[in-house]
Design a protein around this motif. Structure first.
Motif, mmCIF file in Angstrom:
data_model
loop_
_atom_site.group_PDB
_atom_site.id
_atom_site.type_symbol
_atom_site.label_atom_id
_atom_site.label_comp_id
_atom_site.label_asym_id
_atom_site.label_seq_id
_atom_site.Cartn_x
_atom_site.Cartn_y
_atom_site.Cartn_z
ATOM 1 N N SER A 1 10.628 -3.329 -2.098
ATOM 2 C CA SER A 1 9.540 -3.885 -2.915
ATOM 3 C C SER A 1 8.189 -3.316 -2.509
ATOM 4 C CB SER A 1 9.531 -5.407 -2.849
ATOM 5 O OG SER A 1 9.334 -5.850 -1.530
ATOM 6 N N ASP A 2 7.961 -3.112 -1.204
ATOM 7 C CA ASP A 2 6.707 -2.493 -0.755
ATOM 8 C C ASP A 2 6.616 -1.057 -1.269
ATOM 9 O OD1 ASP A 2 5.899 -4.772 0.559
ATOM 10 O OD2 ASP A 2 6.544 -4.079 2.543
ATOM 11 N N PHE A 3 7.735 -0.340 -1.207
ATOM 12 C CA PHE A 3 7.753 1.030 -1.722
ATOM 13 C C PHE A 3 7.373 1.052 -3.192
ATOM 14 C CE2 PHE A 3 9.727 4.314 -4.203
ATOM 15 C CZ PHE A 3 9.395 5.472 -3.523
ATOM 16 N N MET A 4 8.029 0.229 -4.005
ATOM 17 C CA MET A 4 7.797 0.257 -5.448
ATOM 18 C C MET A 4 6.378 -0.192 -5.790
ATOM 19 S SD MET A 4 9.183 1.295 -8.209
ATOM 20 C CE MET A 4 10.943 1.356 -7.933
ATOM 21 N N THR A 5 5.863 -1.161 -5.058
ATOM 22 C CA THR A 5 4.486 -1.607 -5.282
ATOM 23 C C THR A 5 3.508 -0.477 -4.980
ATOM 24 O OG1 THR A 5 5.110 -3.880 -4.736
ATOM 25 C CG2 THR A 5 2.764 -3.336 -4.632
ATOM 26 N N ASP A 6 3.712 0.212 -3.850
ATOM 27 C CA ASP A 6 2.855 1.350 -3.499
ATOM 28 C C ASP A 6 3.023 2.483 -4.499
ATOM 29 O OD1 ASP A 6 2.014 -0.101 -1.312
ATOM 30 O OD2 ASP A 6 3.220 1.027 0.139
ATOM 31 N N PHE A 7 4.248 2.742 -4.906
ATOM 32 C CA PHE A 7 4.536 3.793 -5.877
ATOM 33 C C PHE A 7 3.803 3.512 -7.190
ATOM 34 C CE2 PHE A 7 7.015 5.922 -9.151
ATOM 35 C CZ PHE A 7 7.315 7.157 -8.581
ATOM 36 N N LEU B 1 5.700 8.311 0.710
ATOM 37 C CA LEU B 1 5.795 6.886 1.041
ATOM 38 C C LEU B 1 6.904 6.587 2.040
ATOM 39 C CD1 LEU B 1 5.272 5.424 -2.533
ATOM 40 C CD2 LEU B 1 3.650 5.349 -0.618
ATOM 41 N N ILE B 2 7.994 7.349 1.999
ATOM 42 C CA ILE B 2 9.123 7.110 2.897
ATOM 43 C C ILE B 2 8.854 7.636 4.293
ATOM 44 C CG2 ILE B 2 11.529 7.782 3.349
ATOM 45 C CD1 ILE B 2 11.205 5.503 1.347
#
Length: 151
Positions: free
Chosen positions: A28-34, A149-150
């Motif tokens: 969820s943090d990844f997708m929010t940042d993305f 991001l990763i």
């Protein structure tokens, strides 16, 4: 002899420290940042959302969308486009430690075959325990953002 043992222990410690430096980010943090960098129009769904929460997707619906028979990843975030005429979507799946990455990779490839526009090709990217897929218009930008991001 002492120098060799010390050098061995020092190199072992360096390897341990370097391997423990890997970034761990929730789906969820990844997708929010993305989504803040790559503007997305549609709905985002998260594995940690509870029934009746915004962003909730039932296991039954997940299985219909992704056509998976096996275990669903415990940590995922997906973006589904609000325009059915466009196949622009993406998702990230963080696998459990030791989980087989191949079934999730195949699941993503199957989804791409189902929704990708003929002009746009989908991508599947893997890094460690993460599997990301995208049918977004700018696949190079999506790829760049994923690795930024990763890592």
């Amino acid at each position: 002899m002492f120098k060799r043992i010390f050098a061995f222990l020092l190199s072992l410690m360096c390897v341990f420290l370097l391997s423990s430096c890997g970034k761990s980010i929730s789906a969820s943090d990844f997708m929010t940042d993305f989504a803040t960098v790559y503007p997305l129009e549609g709905a985002m769904y998260f594995s940690e959302a509870q029934n009746k929460d915004e962003g909730y997707i039932s296991e039954e619906l997940f299985r219909k969308i992704y056509r998976i028979d096996g275990e669903i990843p415990a940590d995922y975030a997906i973006y589904l486009n609000s325009k059915p005429s466009q196949g622009a979507e993406c998702g990230i799946f963080k696998l459990r430690e030791g989980a087989d990455i191949e079934p999730i990779t195949e699941m993503c490839l199957e989804r791409i075959r189902l929704v990708a526009d003929r002009e746009a090709e989908g991508i599947v990217l893997r890094s460690g325990r993460y599997v990301f897929y995208s049918t977004l218009e700018d696949s190079e930008r999506a790829k760049e953002l994923f690795y930024r991001l990763i890592k």
